[in-house]
Design a protein around this motif. Structure first.
Motif, PDB file in Angstrom:
ATOM      1  N   LEU A 169      -1.075  -1.029  -2.123  1.00 44.02           N
ATOM      2  CA  LEU A 169      -1.055  -2.430  -1.698  1.00 44.02           C
ATOM      3  C   LEU A 169       0.342  -2.866  -1.258  1.00 44.02           C
ATOM      4  N   SER A 170       1.380  -2.336  -1.895  1.00 40.38           N
ATOM      5  CA  SER A 170       2.737  -2.762  -1.527  1.00 40.38           C
ATOM      6  C   SER A 170       3.077  -2.348  -0.093  1.00 40.38           C
ATOM      7  N   PHE A 171       2.634  -1.154   0.324  1.00 35.39           N
ATOM      8  CA  PHE A 171       2.885  -0.726   1.699  1.00 35.39           C
ATOM      9  C   PHE A 171       2.031  -1.524   2.683  1.00 35.39           C
ATOM     10  N   TRP A 172       0.813  -1.860   2.279  1.00 31.73           N
ATOM     11  CA  TRP A 172      -0.050  -2.706   3.105  1.00 31.73           C
ATOM     12  C   TRP A 172       0.553  -4.104   3.236  1.00 31.73           C
ATOM     13  N   THR A 173       1.050  -4.637   2.133  1.00 32.02           N
ATOM     14  CA  THR A 173       1.668  -5.967   2.145  1.00 32.02           C
ATOM     15  C   THR A 173       2.858  -6.005   3.090  1.00 32.02           C
ATOM     16  N   ALA A 174       3.631  -4.922   3.101  1.00 35.44           N
ATOM     17  CA  ALA A 174       4.827  -4.848   3.951  1.00 35.44           C
ATOM     18  C   ALA A 174       4.484  -4.579   5.413  1.00 35.44           C
TER      19      ALA A 174
END
Length: 199
Positions: A169-174
């Protein structure tokens, strides 16, 4: 036009419980691209006094943790309603798909929430524990995992799966991971973790 506490914004019912109204207002602001809203903006949007969001949540970080909790609650409710068949690996895969679908329903809001969860907060939340509980639900009794390591797996995997999903999710958020890649990447990572326990 500035809202006051006697005129809640359209879509927010005056009689709704105050905590829910505040969270609804926060989501409404984020849908408009205002993830950096101030607590004053939030109070105005919810039609409550400036102190009310603080009284209920303590800080903006507390509001974001509660919004994350809303998403985890939705994931769990959908998982329970679907009651996916199969062994632990199949159920975890289904849980990944459900969790990704919940996040993708309102990407602007979900990204705003996730962005805030990555910042230091005065009080630690319960997001990790709530997420781990979702994965424990999917694992159930661990059928299909290595019998000799099943107890260890049921202790370790829920938290590892929570960390893994949060990492994706953190890479998707970024913006480094496309919407269409969210579920497949999370599934691949979950599969790797399950394989380490014979799943």
């Amino acid at each position: 036009m500035t809202q006051n506490k006697s005129n809640p914004p359209t879509g927010l019912q005056r009689g709704a419980p105050v905590r829910a109204r505040i969270l609804d207002a926060a989501e409404h602001l984020m849908r408009q691209g205002k993830a950096d809203f101030s607590m004053r903006d939030l109070a105005s949007e919810a039609g409550v006094s400036f102190a009310t969001p603080f009284n209920h949540f303590g800080s903006k970080a507390g509001i974001m943790q509660a919004l994350s909790g809303r998403r985890i609650d939705a994931m769990e409710a959908r998982y329970r309603a679907a009651s996916p068949p199969g062994d632990a690996a199949a159920r975890v895969g289904a849980a990944v798909d459900i969790a990704a679908a919940v996040m993708l329903e309102e990407p602007l809001v979900s990204r705003g929430v996730m962005g805030w969860l990555g910042t230091p907060a005065p009080d630690p939340g319960l997001v990790a524990a709530r997420s781990a509980a979702l994965w424990a639900l999917a694992l159930d009794d661990g059928d299909g995992l290595n019998a000799a390591r099943r107890s260890e797996a049921l202790t370790e995997l829920p938290q590892q799966l929570a960390f893994a999903f949060r990492g994706v999710l953190s890479f998707w958020t970024a913006g480094e991971l496309a919407d269409a890649a969210l579920a497949p990447q999370a599934r691949a990572l979950a599969t790797t973790l399950l394989c380490s326990y014979g799943g």
